[in-house]
Motif scaffolding. Sequence first.
Motif, short mmCIF file in Angstrom:
data_model
loop_
_atom_site.label_atom_id
_atom_site.label_comp_id
_atom_site.label_asym_id
_atom_site.label_seq_id
_atom_site.Cartn_x
_atom_site.Cartn_y
_atom_site.Cartn_z
N GLU A 58 40.75 51.81 80.97
CA GLU A 58 39.86 51.22 79.98
C GLU A 58 38.55 50.79 80.61
O GLU A 58 38.52 50.33 81.74
CB GLU A 58 40.57 50.01 79.38
CG GLU A 58 39.79 49.31 78.30
CD GLU A 58 40.64 48.25 77.63
OE1 GLU A 58 41.79 48.54 77.26
OE2 GLU A 58 40.16 47.10 77.49
N LEU A 59 37.48 50.94 79.89
CA LEU A 59 36.19 50.42 80.35
C LEU A 59 36.00 49.04 79.72
O LEU A 59 36.28 48.85 78.54
CB LEU A 59 35.07 51.36 79.92
CG LEU A 59 34.42 52.20 81.00
CD1 LEU A 59 35.36 52.48 82.15
CD2 LEU A 59 33.88 53.50 80.44
N PRO A 60 35.53 48.08 80.50
CA PRO A 60 35.51 46.69 80.05
C PRO A 60 34.31 46.39 79.16
O PRO A 60 33.46 45.57 79.51
CB PRO A 60 35.45 45.91 81.35
CG PRO A 60 34.70 46.82 82.28
CD PRO A 60 35.05 48.22 81.88
N HIS A 61 34.25 47.03 78.01
CA HIS A 61 33.08 46.88 77.16
C HIS A 61 32.88 45.45 76.68
O HIS A 61 31.78 44.92 76.70
CB HIS A 61 33.19 47.83 75.97
CG HIS A 61 32.93 49.25 76.33
ND1 HIS A 61 33.93 50.18 76.48
CD2 HIS A 61 31.77 49.90 76.60
CE1 HIS A 61 33.39 51.34 76.82
NE2 HIS A 61 32.09 51.20 76.89
N TYR A 62 33.96 44.86 76.22
CA TYR A 62 33.85 43.48 75.75
C TYR A 62 33.33 42.57 76.87
O TYR A 62 32.40 41.78 76.67
CB TYR A 62 35.21 43.00 75.25
CG TYR A 62 35.19 41.62 74.65
CD1 TYR A 62 35.00 41.44 73.28
CD2 TYR A 62 35.37 40.49 75.44
CE1 TYR A 62 34.98 40.17 72.72
CE2 TYR A 62 35.35 39.22 74.90
CZ TYR A 62 35.15 39.06 73.54
OH TYR A 62 35.13 37.81 72.99
N GLU A 63 33.92 42.73 78.02
CA GLU A 63 33.54 41.89 79.16
C GLU A 63 32.09 42.13 79.57
O GLU A 63 31.38 41.21 79.98
CB GLU A 63 34.47 42.14 80.34
CG GLU A 63 35.89 41.62 80.14
CD GLU A 63 36.70 42.48 79.16
OE1 GLU A 63 36.27 43.61 78.84
OE2 GLU A 63 37.77 42.02 78.72
N MET A 64 31.66 43.37 79.49
CA MET A 64 30.27 43.66 79.86
C MET A 64 29.31 42.96 78.89
O MET A 64 28.30 42.37 79.31
CB MET A 64 30.03 45.16 79.85
CG MET A 64 30.81 45.91 80.92
SD MET A 64 30.22 47.60 81.18
CE MET A 64 30.22 48.27 79.55
N GLY A 65 29.64 43.03 77.61
CA GLY A 65 28.79 42.37 76.62
C GLY A 65 28.73 40.88 76.89
O GLY A 65 27.66 40.25 76.84
N ALA A 66 29.88 40.31 77.21
CA ALA A 66 29.94 38.88 77.48
C ALA A 66 29.18 38.55 78.76
O ALA A 66 28.43 37.57 78.82
CB ALA A 66 31.40 38.43 77.59
N TRP A 67 29.34 39.39 79.77
CA TRP A 67 28.65 39.13 81.04
C TRP A 67 27.14 39.10 80.84
O TRP A 67 26.45 38.20 81.33
CB TRP A 67 29.01 40.19 82.08
CG TRP A 67 28.51 39.84 83.45
CD1 TRP A 67 29.19 39.18 84.43
CD2 TRP A 67 27.20 40.12 83.99
NE1 TRP A 67 28.39 39.02 85.53
CE2 TRP A 67 27.16 39.58 85.30
CE3 TRP A 67 26.06 40.75 83.50
CZ2 TRP A 67 26.03 39.67 86.12
CZ3 TRP A 67 24.93 40.83 84.31
CH2 TRP A 67 24.92 40.30 85.61
N ALA A 68 26.65 40.07 80.12
CA ALA A 68 25.20 40.19 79.91
C ALA A 68 24.66 38.92 79.26
O ALA A 68 23.66 38.35 79.71
CB ALA A 68 24.88 41.41 79.05
#
Lengths: 354, 354
Positions: free
Chosen positions: A293-303
Motif C-alpha cells: 500500500e502507498l501511504p496516501h492518507y499519511e502523506m496528506g496528513a504529513w504535508a
Amino acid sequence: VTGVTLKQVAAEAGVSAATASLVLRGLATGRASDDVAARVHTAAADLGYQPNLTARSLRSGATMTIGLLSDDVATTPFAGRMLAGAQDAAWNRGWMVYIVDAGGKDEIKDRAIRSFQQRNVDGLVYAEMYHQIVEAPKPGMPVVLLDCREAVPTGAVSSVVPDETAGGYTAAKFLLDQGHRRIAYLAAGDNNVARVLRAQGFELAVATVPDAEALTFIAGNSDAAGGREAMVQALAASPRPTAVFCYTDRMAMGAYSVIAEAGLRIPDDISVIGFDNQPFLADALVPPLTSVELPHYEMGAWAVNKLIDVLEDSDSPRHEQVRLAGPLVARESVAPPRPGGREGAHAASARTRR
Amino acid sequence: VTGVTLKQVAAEAGVSAATASLVLRGLATGRASDDVAARVHTAAADLGYQPNLTARSLRSGATMTIGLLSDDVATTPFAGRMLAGAQDAAWNRGWMVYIVDAGGKDEIKDRAIRSFQQRNVDGLVYAEMYHQIVEAPKPGMPVVLLDCREAVPTGAVSSVVPDETAGGYTAAKFLLDQGHRRIAYLAAGDNNVARVLRAQGFELAVATVPDAEALTFIAGNSDAAGGREAMVQALAASPRPTAVFCYTDRMAMGAYSVIAEAGLRIPDDISVIGFDNQPFLADALVPPLTSVELPHYEMGAWAVNKLIDVLEDSDSPRHEQVRLAGPLVARESVAPPRPGGREGAHAASARTRR
DNA sequence: ATGAAAGCGCTAACAG
DNA sequence: CTGTTAGCGCTTTCAT
C-alpha cells in the motif's frame, strides 16, 4: 452567526473587551484576577459566545486556513485518501483547508492561487495525484509539495512522496522470505517515477539472495489488459516462475484471469503480489490479493502538519524532503512455492481465448 | 497578502475609497464618471490590487464559503466524486467549501457545525456516503442534504439522492431489450434503501414484459464473496437464467469467477450487468462489465448549486427533493441470449473448489 | 457624481 | 491587574 459578540460578554462580566479577549484565549496569566477570569468564563458560557474568526483574522492577519491546490484529482481513486489525510490533519489542529482541483490546467492554478491569496490563507499545499517531479509554485507564502517533489530542492519548500523503492523491495522480500527464488515482475511500459523506482527496489531485494532470479515482463499498459499480456509471457517462461510481483493491483487482476485460464491456482501453483492495495479490488479478488500500500492518507496528513508547523513556529525547518513507506498487506495470494515444483498445466496451454 | 489595499488604489486614482470600491465591483452605474472609472481600473491593474475577502466578509457578513459536513467518507470510494462535484460547483461560482468528515461521530458533527459558524460560512451541505434517511441538522443557516433525505420533508431543507429505482429499472430494461427473459438478481442481505429500491426498479421493468421472469438470489454480503455465493445458486436454477443483474460491481466480480469456474463464458453463455460502475473495477474486468452508474459527481454539484441559489437569491425555492438518475455504461458483458439456448456446462458442475 | 465618516468584531499597544 | 484607544480593509449610509 450566533450574534453574541465579545463586547456583550465583556459587558455581562463587567470588564473591558480587552480583558475578556485575553481571558478567553488563555493569555491572561498574570493579568486578570481569578475572580474576573471566572466572571468572564461564565458570561461567555451563559451567552453561548463564539468568537468570530473572520474578525479575528482581519485583525491578526492569520486565518488558520490553508489552500490545497491539486493538479488533477480525477485521475486516481487514491486522491481521496490523500485529501482526507490533509483535511483530518488540519481539523485536528483547529485549521481548515480550501481545496481547488485545477484539472491539469495552468490557468486555473494561477486563479486558484490568487483566490487563496484573497482569502488570506496562511500557506499552500500543492498536490499531484501520482508521484512526479514538478516546479514548485511561488505564491508568496510557505509551500509544501504533496506526492511530488522538486527536481533539485531549492531549499525553500518541503515535500513528501511515497517510498516506491521500499515498496518494491518489501514486495520482493516477502516473496523471497517465503522461499521463492524465481520471481517475475510484471511491469508496464509507461515511463514514470513510480515504475522505475518500484523496479529498482524489487531488483535490489532479489540481488540480496544469491540463487534468486528476477524475470521482467513488460506490458503496454498498467491496467488489467496489460496484466494479462505480461502474465501470458510469464507463464511461457521455462521454468515457470513460482511467484509474480505486479506493478499495480489492476495488472494483478489481469494476471489472475490468465492464471485461472491456464488451470493454475493461486497461491498453490503460483503466488501473486500486487501494488496499491486498491480498496474494493485487492480485497475483493479471489483469493484476496496481497499488496503493497502507498501511504496516501499519511502523506496528506504529513504535508498539512509540516505546513502548520512552519506556520505556527517560524523557525521550524522549512525544507524537509520526506519519503513515506507504506505497509505490505498480507492476504491469501502468497504461499511458499511447492516443494516438488510440480509443473501443473504446462505453459503452452496458457493462451488467451477471447 | 499582496499588501495593496483599496485605499492605495483610491489614492493612486485620486478618488475616495468609496468610489474605488463601487467602481471595482461594477456598482458605479450613474455614479462615477467614465473618466474616474477608467482611472480606478488602471490604478488597480497597475498596483495589482486584490480585494481582501476577509475584510469584505467582516463588513458584509457574507463569506461566499459553505461548510460541507460528511458523516463518514472513509467507507466508500465514491465519496471522492461527490466531494469533487461539490468543490467544482462552488469554485465555478466563486465560492469555496470547507470540508469536515465526522467519521460517524456525533460529537464531531456538533463541533464541526460550531466551527463553521465561527468562520461565518453562509450555508451547510450535510452529506452521507450512501443513500439513507436522516434527521437534518439545524445550524441556523440554509442546509442542503446530499445523498440522504429526511424521512418526512419538513419543508425547510432541500435534498438530492440517487434514483436507485431508475437504476434497477434501467439495468433490467437493458437486458430485456437484448431479448433476455429469464433474469437473475443477485442481491445482498444488508437492509438499506439502495438495495430495496434497486430491486423494486428491477422488478418493475421485468413485470413490463409478459413472458419475462425474475429470479432473486440473496447473499449475506455485497462483496465479491457474496457475489460468488449468490451466483452459485443462480447457476443451479433450472432452466439456467440467461442474464444476471448484480447489486454491486463487486458482487459481479464474484459472479465472474463462479461463471468461469463453471466453464461458461460472458457474454456468450450468460450476460452480466453490475451496479456502481466502480472505477478501476468495472472497466478492468475481463470482459469489461456493463454497469449502472450513480451520479455522485452530479449530486455533489447539485447540492452546492442549490445551496448557493438560495444564498444568492433568497426567494429561490428552499425545499426541493431531487432524485438524480445515472447512466448505464455499456461494455462487453451483455449480449443477446443464445438462440438455441445451449445449456453449456451444466449447473451441477458449478461448485466452488477452494 | 463624489467624499467623509462610521463601523463589522476583534486584538494589541499603551496607559494607568 | 485592568481599561482605553486605535485600527485590520472594506462597505455603506449620508451629506454635499
